[in-house]
Design an enzyme around this catalytic site. Sequence first.
Site, PDB file in Angstrom:
ATOM      1  N   ALA A 240       0.851  -1.218  -0.100  1.00 28.01           N
ATOM      2  CA  ALA A 240      -0.012  -0.038   0.170  1.00 28.01           C
ATOM      3  C   ALA A 240       0.861   1.156   0.074  1.00 28.01           C
ATOM      4  O   ALA A 240       2.082   1.242   0.530  1.00 28.01           O
ATOM      5  CB  ALA A 240      -0.866   0.092   1.181  1.00 28.01           C
TER       6      ALA A 240
ATOM      7  N   ASP B 195     -10.749   8.939  11.081  1.00 25.81           N
ATOM      8  CA  ASP B 195     -10.282   8.574   9.581  1.00 25.81           C
ATOM      9  C   ASP B 195     -11.009   7.401   8.990  1.00 25.81           C
ATOM     10  O   ASP B 195     -10.131   6.512   8.538  1.00 25.81           O
ATOM     11  CB  ASP B 195      -8.834   8.817   9.384  1.00 25.81           C
ATOM     12  CG  ASP B 195      -8.615   9.032   8.079  1.00 25.81           C
ATOM     13  OD1 ASP B 195      -9.595   9.520   7.070  1.00 25.81           O
ATOM     14  OD2 ASP B 195      -7.457   8.790   7.509  1.00 25.81           O
TER      15      ASP B 195
ATOM     16  N   ALA C 132       3.248   7.741   3.683  1.00 25.18           N
ATOM     17  CA  ALA C 132       4.124   6.591   4.067  1.00 25.18           C
ATOM     18  C   ALA C 132       3.636   5.545   3.103  1.00 25.18           C
ATOM     19  O   ALA C 132       2.669   5.681   2.254  1.00 25.18           O
ATOM     20  CB  ALA C 132       3.999   6.111   5.313  1.00 25.18           C
ATOM     21  N   GLN C 133       4.311   4.383   2.965  1.00 23.98           N
ATOM     22  CA  GLN C 133       3.933   3.265   2.441  1.00 23.98           C
ATOM     23  C   GLN C 133       4.170   2.075   3.423  1.00 23.98           C
ATOM     24  O   GLN C 133       4.919   2.196   4.074  1.00 23.98           O
ATOM     25  CB  GLN C 133       4.628   2.893   1.193  1.00 23.98           C
ATOM     26  CG  GLN C 133       6.030   2.654   0.998  1.00 23.98           C
ATOM     27  CD  GLN C 133       6.667   2.691  -0.430  1.00 23.98           C
ATOM     28  OE1 GLN C 133       5.973   3.096  -1.346  1.00 23.98           O
ATOM     29  NE2 GLN C 133       7.777   1.940  -0.764  1.00 23.98           N
TER      30      GLN C 133
END
Length: 521
Positions: free
Chosen positions: A126, A286, A131-132
């Site tokens: 992702a 979120d 960020a990843q």
Amino acid sequence: MRRFARGFAILRVVLRHGLDEVVLSNFRHPWLHSFTRVITFGRRLDAPRGVRLRQALESLGPIFVKFGQVLSTRRDLMPPDIADELALLQDRVPPFDPAISVATIERAFRRPIDQVFVSFDRTPVASASIAQVHFAVIRDRHGRERDAAVKVLRPGMLPVIDRDLELMGMAAGWVERLSADGKRLKPRQVVAEFDNYLHDELDLIREASNAAQLRRNMKDVELVLIPEIFWDYCHPDVLVMERMNGVPINQIARLREAGVDIKKLARDGVTIFFTQVFRDGFFHADMHPGNIQVSLDPDTFGRYISLDFGIVGTLTEYDKEYLAQNFTAFFRRDYKRVAELHIESGWVPATTRVNELESAIRAVCEPYFDRPLKEISLGMVLLRLFQTSRRFQVEIQPQLVLLQKTLLNIEGLGRQLDPELDLWSTAKPFLEKWMLDQLGPKRLWRELQLEAPRYAKLIPELPRLMHEALSGRQGEGRAELLALLAEQRRTNRLLQGVIYGGVGFLLGLIVMQVIARLRVF
């Protein structure tokens, strides 16, 4: 030069997508309207303004994508068409080079990656604007191998963020000075709020702390799974947590094929949200479909899986009590009490007339109560209240904006799962029980229990403390009396001195007069 080049690049994107026309058409100066017609001549701006704004933010890069996401949460400030379009922004940005992830991890832990993890998948699963994520296997402090998800910050984010935020702040200042709605929209405050969000998300230790708190709060609620944080592997640039296996919640067909009760899933989402908000005062803020999965594991089948804890909302006891009284008044259709609460809380100027605010709130809420319950949208009621409150100069609190935004997400997700979901009737029993706990005898009993250790220590000492207090007061009274008598004696001596001095002065004058007369004769 870099700042100038970045500003020029932004200007090109603004012109290409016609955002100058969107912004300048709202300015109050007449000459700007003429200038707008000139600069838009020959350009085709057929797409709606919200679509053009979203496309521009996507082309400007991850920071502006994140800004659009945050901006979409401020529905109390944004026009509905723009807010709806910005809500479509997703964290689907191209991943960065896995070699950079490896370098970041090795720099954080000061050793080769093979010594940090048992195995590490260099292909990201992702990628987001900040960020990843990579999958890995770690060895925990008990020597067991555990599947983990490793979140790594994008490199060089801080200078890029600071540079773009400086340009955003400058543009916000221009909009506030020149736009007719500039002061109401508070663009500089929105940029400042975005600044706080970004810098908080750049510290992955903070996100790990949020996840740990939510996991602790929800451990007795068998409806949601929150990953365990592996603190031995956490760093401000690297976050390592338990790997969660689930199906994204928006893949409804796949969930239905697996045998998940979709209607129960919708109701469970509402229960989770209201538990976090009204019981704990600490909620995941979120909760879009990208951050929510559903477990298909036999041991946890059908449970929610929460991910990405960069943004959380908090409510104080005062906030929760205020909400409790508001909901009570709403259920009773006591709009006057709602208006009074707004004034008592200080959110509305004290000079506001209660009857005018009451009338405005009634106009918002009454149509919803006359509809079938399943057609009532709690999120839209709050949104309409926020919009109506502008004319009364209501200062909307940030934590309640997050609450309203999350409620809209939950409500939209629930209705996507079950179009017949009645959020009002699902939430009402929960809220009524919670309000009874907050405002009734249960709260008094709970507070007495909390204070019991203090009382247990105080009660045996009470006779001695009372004796000391009374003795101290008697001693203090005697001391004060003695001080008063001493002061009285000093005053008497002073008065005596003044009198004796005055008599002596008069006697001296008389003697001088007698002597002078004798000399004359």
